[in-house]
Write a protein that holds these residues in place. Structure first.
Motif, mmCIF file in Angstrom:
data_model
loop_
_atom_site.group_PDB
_atom_site.id
_atom_site.type_symbol
_atom_site.label_atom_id
_atom_site.label_comp_id
_atom_site.label_asym_id
_atom_site.label_seq_id
_atom_site.Cartn_x
_atom_site.Cartn_y
_atom_site.Cartn_z
ATOM 1 N N ALA A 216 0.813 -1.311 0.125
ATOM 2 C CA ALA A 216 -0.273 -0.033 0.097
ATOM 3 C C ALA A 216 0.743 1.230 -0.133
ATOM 4 O O ALA A 216 0.287 2.357 -0.227
ATOM 5 N N VAL A 217 2.098 0.980 0.075
ATOM 6 C CA VAL A 217 2.939 2.311 0.077
ATOM 7 C C VAL A 217 3.101 2.995 -1.421
ATOM 8 O O VAL A 217 3.194 4.065 -1.310
ATOM 9 N N ILE A 218 2.748 2.117 -2.214
ATOM 10 C CA ILE A 218 2.875 2.590 -3.594
ATOM 11 C C ILE A 218 1.622 3.527 -3.963
ATOM 12 O O ILE A 218 1.628 4.730 -4.276
ATOM 13 N N GLY A 219 0.452 2.865 -3.783
ATOM 14 C CA GLY A 219 -0.811 3.788 -4.004
ATOM 15 C C GLY A 219 -0.896 4.856 -2.827
ATOM 16 O O GLY A 219 -1.097 6.040 -3.216
ATOM 17 N N GLY A 220 -0.348 4.640 -1.733
ATOM 18 C CA GLY A 220 -0.313 5.643 -0.616
ATOM 19 C C GLY A 220 0.746 6.791 -1.237
ATOM 20 O O GLY A 220 0.180 8.093 -0.817
ATOM 21 N N ALA A 221 1.539 6.833 -1.425
ATOM 22 C CA ALA A 221 2.659 7.514 -2.278
ATOM 23 C C ALA A 221 2.040 8.475 -3.120
ATOM 24 O O ALA A 221 2.144 9.743 -3.256
ATOM 25 N N VAL A 222 1.171 7.790 -4.168
ATOM 26 C CA VAL A 222 0.324 8.547 -5.033
ATOM 27 C C VAL A 222 -0.653 9.571 -4.425
ATOM 28 O O VAL A 222 -0.480 10.863 -4.721
ATOM 29 N N ILE A 223 -1.381 8.928 -3.341
ATOM 30 C CA ILE A 223 -2.326 9.811 -2.782
ATOM 31 C C ILE A 223 -1.325 11.001 -2.024
ATOM 32 O O ILE A 223 -1.799 12.333 -1.988
ATOM 33 N N GLY A 224 -0.124 10.847 -1.601
ATOM 34 C CA GLY A 224 0.519 11.565 -0.697
ATOM 35 C C GLY A 224 1.032 12.887 -1.465
ATOM 36 O O GLY A 224 0.915 14.069 -1.245
ATOM 37 N N LEU A 225 1.449 12.632 -2.829
ATOM 38 C CA LEU A 225 1.559 13.409 -3.715
ATOM 39 C C LEU A 225 0.517 14.369 -4.349
ATOM 40 O O LEU A 225 0.952 15.720 -4.333
ATOM 41 N N TRP A 226 -0.505 13.907 -4.420
ATOM 42 C CA TRP A 226 -1.726 14.645 -4.640
ATOM 43 C C TRP A 226 -1.771 15.645 -3.408
ATOM 44 O O TRP A 226 -2.374 16.861 -3.537
ATOM 45 N N ALA A 227 -1.817 15.099 -2.269
ATOM 46 C CA ALA A 227 -2.078 15.978 -1.091
ATOM 47 C C ALA A 227 -1.130 17.260 -1.106
ATOM 48 O O ALA A 227 -1.255 18.270 -0.920
ATOM 49 N N LEU A 228 0.379 16.869 -1.493
ATOM 50 C CA LEU A 228 1.232 18.108 -1.586
ATOM 51 C C LEU A 228 0.978 18.971 -2.789
ATOM 52 O O LEU A 228 1.298 20.356 -2.345
ATOM 53 N N TRP A 229 0.512 18.477 -3.747
ATOM 54 C CA TRP A 229 -0.180 19.295 -4.804
ATOM 55 C C TRP A 229 -1.295 20.238 -4.408
ATOM 56 O O TRP A 229 -1.333 21.331 -4.731
ATOM 57 N N ARG A 230 -2.166 19.649 -3.580
ATOM 58 C CA ARG A 230 -3.300 20.539 -2.981
ATOM 59 C C ARG A 230 -2.726 21.615 -1.963
ATOM 60 O O ARG A 230 -3.388 22.496 -1.777
ATOM 61 N N LEU A 231 -1.564 21.090 -1.212
ATOM 62 C CA LEU A 231 -1.068 22.194 -0.288
ATOM 63 C C LEU A 231 -0.378 23.043 -0.831
ATOM 64 O O LEU A 231 -0.275 24.296 -0.077
ATOM 65 N N ARG A 232 0.097 23.369 -2.174
ATOM 66 C CA ARG A 232 1.040 24.071 -2.606
ATOM 67 C C ARG A 232 0.135 25.620 -2.384
ATOM 68 O O ARG A 232 1.117 26.709 -2.392
ATOM 69 N N THR A 233 -1.010 25.809 -2.511
ATOM 70 C CA THR A 233 -1.543 27.024 -2.606
ATOM 71 C C THR A 233 -2.291 27.385 -1.150
ATOM 72 O O THR A 233 -3.166 28.284 -1.121
ATOM 73 N N THR A 234 -1.982 26.307 -0.194
ATOM 74 C CA THR A 234 -2.914 26.411 1.178
ATOM 75 C C THR A 234 -2.117 27.183 2.083
ATOM 76 O O THR A 234 -1.101 26.930 2.332
ATOM 77 N N THR A 235 -2.818 28.026 2.980
ATOM 78 C CA THR A 235 -2.189 28.646 4.093
ATOM 79 C C THR A 235 -2.038 27.635 5.368
ATOM 80 O O THR A 235 -2.915 26.916 5.556
ATOM 81 N N GLY A 236 -0.671 27.542 5.367
ATOM 82 C CA GLY A 236 -0.581 26.554 6.806
ATOM 83 C C GLY A 236 -0.084 25.480 6.162
ATOM 84 O O GLY A 236 -0.335 24.383 7.064
#
Length: 473
Positions: A216-236
């Motif tokens: 699950a580390v593989i699919g989880g890493a994909v989800i984590g990268l998407w999270a970082l993408w969404r965080l790029r313009t987020t305060t905090g």
């Protein structure tokens, strides 16, 4: 309408319907994937060690290190089951130490069945019910359709083998659920400002998915990268990332504690000591290169094809394409996770999963596909098209009721196990593993009738709450 008009009535009733459905049916307590996880939990809870020496003859799924036998899986399900087994020991006063260690020995069967049912109800079934509500919430946000969200959520939980695998201690349904919860938490926690609560939930969900199934580390890493993408313009953003890491560390600490107790080192996996499965020595613990023919069998083959056990998912790609018009990054992530799961399954030496109804190793991809059903529904304009979609969902639910009630681990020797033994033999004979039959002494058809009556009542209430919610909007 009273409480049925409350905004939380729909998710509450949806949760109740799914949790009831997962808890009503069970699986064989001596199935090696169930039993080896349960044996390790019993040893941890009742003896304070991680060896399963006294149970070694009862399971083919085991690892050998030196003179001792251990769980050969990732320990996540065992760790979650341990406090439940400990609680059963306190309440009943009965331990496994003096029981006859033979498969189907009456006292051992009764002992294991109770603990397996408690564990699946409070872990696997509960996670699937929570994930169903999370998927409903996320699908509603993505599609703007209340009915589409409900269509997708019911399809995920009851129209696919997620239902059947939620009656077991296998890790497939829990990983699917935890990924769904993580995606929902990331979506909700990365708006204008970062939400610490949602970040913590996302990190913990992704972390525990890996402790339950290492791949699950593989699919989880994909989800984590998407999270970082969404965080790029987020305060905090940094604060949110920190909370997510903190959530993940809860799983890391549990894994470290288990490894130290079991092996005396952080750097050992149960898979390194697998007994009897020579294919695990190929590649990386049985993972080699994806094979196109195997991928075809996973999707369309009679013996394991996903299409036969979850026909409603044929509609999902259409919905994902529609969703890509407004949520391209989301769809890229979902498609990448699905691809990762399918390719890992197609690369695995034991890709068919042995005794299995449907492609069990591909179950974590199901909620990613199911999310596409909400925008698919929202895009339907003609009543006839919606009737066809509902009919396909009804067929999927009926098929998976038969699977969950009879045998989620169909024999690997059958050419088309959905038909024989499940639909042609087990279902007509009423060979159900249900709660009233196994614990209350009821005839299995009586237990099925009671389930259908309760489930139909919950479904009727859910329909009424849905109508009341629409009128209130």
């Amino acid at each position: 309408m009273g409480w049925l008009g409350h905004r939380r009535a729909v998710p509450a009733l949806l949760f109740a319907l799914v949790w009831l459905s997962c808890g009503w049916f069970g699986s064989w307590e001596f199935n090696p994937n169930n039993s080896t996880r349960l044996f390790a939990a019993i040893s941890l809870a009742e003896q304070g060690d991680a060896t399963i020496d006294e149970f070694a003859a009862l399971t083919i799924d085991k690892a050998q290190f030196g003179p001792h036998t251990y769980l050969d899986k990732a320990p996540g399900m065992t760790l979650l089951a341990t406090p439940i087994v400990a609680g059963a020991f306190v309440v009943t006063g009965e331990g496994a130490r003096y029981l006859d260690k033979r498969i189907e020995a009456p006292d051992l069967t009764r002992y294991l069945r109770l603990r397996l049912r408690l564990a699946t109800f409070l872990i696997t079934g509960l996670l699937t019910a929570l994930a169903t509500v999370a998927l409903w919430s996320l699908a509603r946000d993505l599609s703007g359709s209340e009915d589409g969200a409900l269509f997708a959520a019911i399809a995920y939980a009851l129209g696919t083998p997620v239902w059947g695998w939620s009656t077991t201690l296998f890790g497939h349904a829990p990983v699917a659920a935890l990924w769904t919860i993580a995606i929902w938490a990331i979506w909700r926690g990365t708006g204008a400002r970062t939400s610490a609560r949602h970040a913590l939930i996302a990190g913990a969900a992704l972390g525990w998915a890996v402790v339950i199934e290492y791949q699950a580390v593989i699919g989880g890493a994909v989800i984590g990268l998407w999270a970082l993408w969404r965080l790029r313009t987020t305060t905090g953003a940094w604060r949110g990332a920190g909370w997510a890491v903190a959530g993940g560390l809860t799983a890391g600490a549990a894994l470290a504690g288990y490894n130290l107790l079991a092996f005396g080192t952080l750097f050992r996996l149960g898979y390194q000591g697998v007994v009897g499965f020579e294919g695990m020595q190929q590649g990386l613990f049985g993972l080699t290169m994806p094979k196109p023919l195997v991928l075809y069998e996973i999707l369309f083959g009679l013996r394991r094809g996903l299409i036969w056990v979850a026909p409603v998912l044929v509609l999902a790609p259409i919905g994902l394409i529609r969703l890509a018009r407004t949520q391209a990054a989301m769809v890229v992530m979902l498609a990448a996770v699905v691809a990762a799961v399918l390719l890992v399954n197609a690369a695995y030496v034991y890709w068919d999963g042995g005794f299995s109804t449907g492609p069990r190793h591909s179950v974590p991809a199901i909620p990613m596909l199911a999310l596409g059903l909400a925008p698919f529904w929202a895009g339907l304009e003609r009543p006839r098209a919606r009737i066809v979609a509902v009919a396909l969902l009804a067929v999927s639910v009926a098929v998976n009721l038969a699977i969950a009630a009879t045998e989620i681990v169909a024999p690997e020797t059958e050419r088309f196990p959905l038909w024989r033994p499940i639909l042609a033999e087990d279902w007509p004979r009423g060979l159900f593993r249900d709660l009233p039959g196994e614990f209350w002494g009821w005839s299995h058809w009586a237990g099925m009738a009671l389930y259908l009556a309760i489930a139909a009542s919950l479904a009727a209430l859910l329909w009424t709450a849905r109508k009341a919610r629409q009128r209130a909007m």
